[in-house]
Design an enzyme around this catalytic site. Sequence first.
Site, PDB file in Angstrom:
ATOM      1  N   ASP A 138       0.855  -1.182   0.000  1.00  0.00           N
ATOM      2  CA  ASP A 138       0.000   0.000   0.000  1.00  0.00           C
ATOM      3  C   ASP A 138       0.894   1.237   0.000  1.00  0.00           C
ATOM      4  OD1 ASP A 138       0.984   0.187   2.546  1.00  0.00           O
ATOM      5  OD2 ASP A 138      -0.920  -0.136   3.548  1.00  0.00           O
ATOM      6  N   ASP A 164      -7.955  -7.399   0.431  1.00  0.00           N
ATOM      7  CA  ASP A 164      -7.044  -7.615   1.559  1.00  0.00           C
ATOM      8  C   ASP A 164      -7.728  -7.149   2.826  1.00  0.00           C
ATOM      9  OD1 ASP A 164      -5.462  -5.085   2.996  1.00  0.00           O
ATOM     10  OD2 ASP A 164      -6.526  -4.564   1.155  1.00  0.00           O
TER      11      ASP A 164
END
Length: 379
Positions: free
Chosen positions: A94, A268
Amino acid sequence: MSAIRYELIKTDKQTGARLGKIHTPHGTFDTPMFMPVGTLATVKTMSPEELKAMGAGIILSNTYHLWLRPGEELIREAGGLHKFMNWDQPILTDSGGFQVFSLSKMRDIKEEGVHFRNHLNGDKLFLSPEKAIQIQNALGSDIMMSFDECPPYPASHEYMKKSVERTSRWAERGLKAHERPEDQGLFGIVQGGAYEDLRAQSAKDLVSLDFPGYSIGGLSVGEPKDVMNRVLEHTTPLLPANKPRYLMGVGSPDSLIDGVIRGVDMFDCVLPTRIARNGTCMTSSGRLVIKNAKFTHDFRPIDENCDCYTCKNYSRAYIRHLIRCEETFGIRLTTYHNLHFLLNLMKQVRGAIMEDRLADFREEFFEQYGFNRPDAKNF
């Protein structure tokens, strides 16, 4: 040539859900796929070999946390994140944006980036779109994320509009700063909260930049599930059909299935590992809290329909004892089970798409799991 390529295998005739593959520099994984979260270059208590054994085709690591500890330069020196953590399959990172906005109580958002306090020691830090890309280039992940703002839910339309416009500008800056496009695929992140017009604007802005994949952010942040489903129904058709779609931060079984039905390929969430540490287990008939006294003399496995390592070898009574005594092995066992459960669920979802029966599968699963009951509990 892009580092990331999406291959559509089949579309479910009942729902339109996609079965596919995503090709990366470190291998190919099937979609739809759930990605276990390895915040600090490890999925808590799990070894890479165990993750592979349960079918994890890709894992996620957190740029923000690795930037603070041990630092991206040390990981670069080690040969990149794959070598550092001994994982030879795909990795997604991320951008650090979510952590900046969720962990730091003091932050100042400017056009150039975000000034904030280190949540560990209070030091002043600054993260910009360029810096987020620079860190991820050093980490060497297969899939990277653009730096975005994650406004809380609910936020006013006026604030969200400014935020979406800023996130689009940040995405363009990050794309220009990306130094390894042939090795790492950079995704743009669609924002806009619950506002369909702003989701459309965000998607339009990002699609015009021609990213190799697109993430849908700003959901699963407190909004009702019907709002999330409505936003997904509106947003996914606006994204290119020949590129991956990733719904960020979603990991409850019902939301995974509903996300797939609405065209999502990747998910996720820390949910399965986080609740495992408290002794909460996902089973084929619903949520099971292993600490409950009724399991003291229960020598059955956590889930009699599960063939994971935990369920083949250990009883509810034993695992309850370990969790109550705060033994690490107990956390390992519940974590293994929960991750296996979600990865196996996605395998079943892929099978249902192949057989053109995903709507039927959803109905059967929701009935068995208890999501159809008025008193159904969410994770």
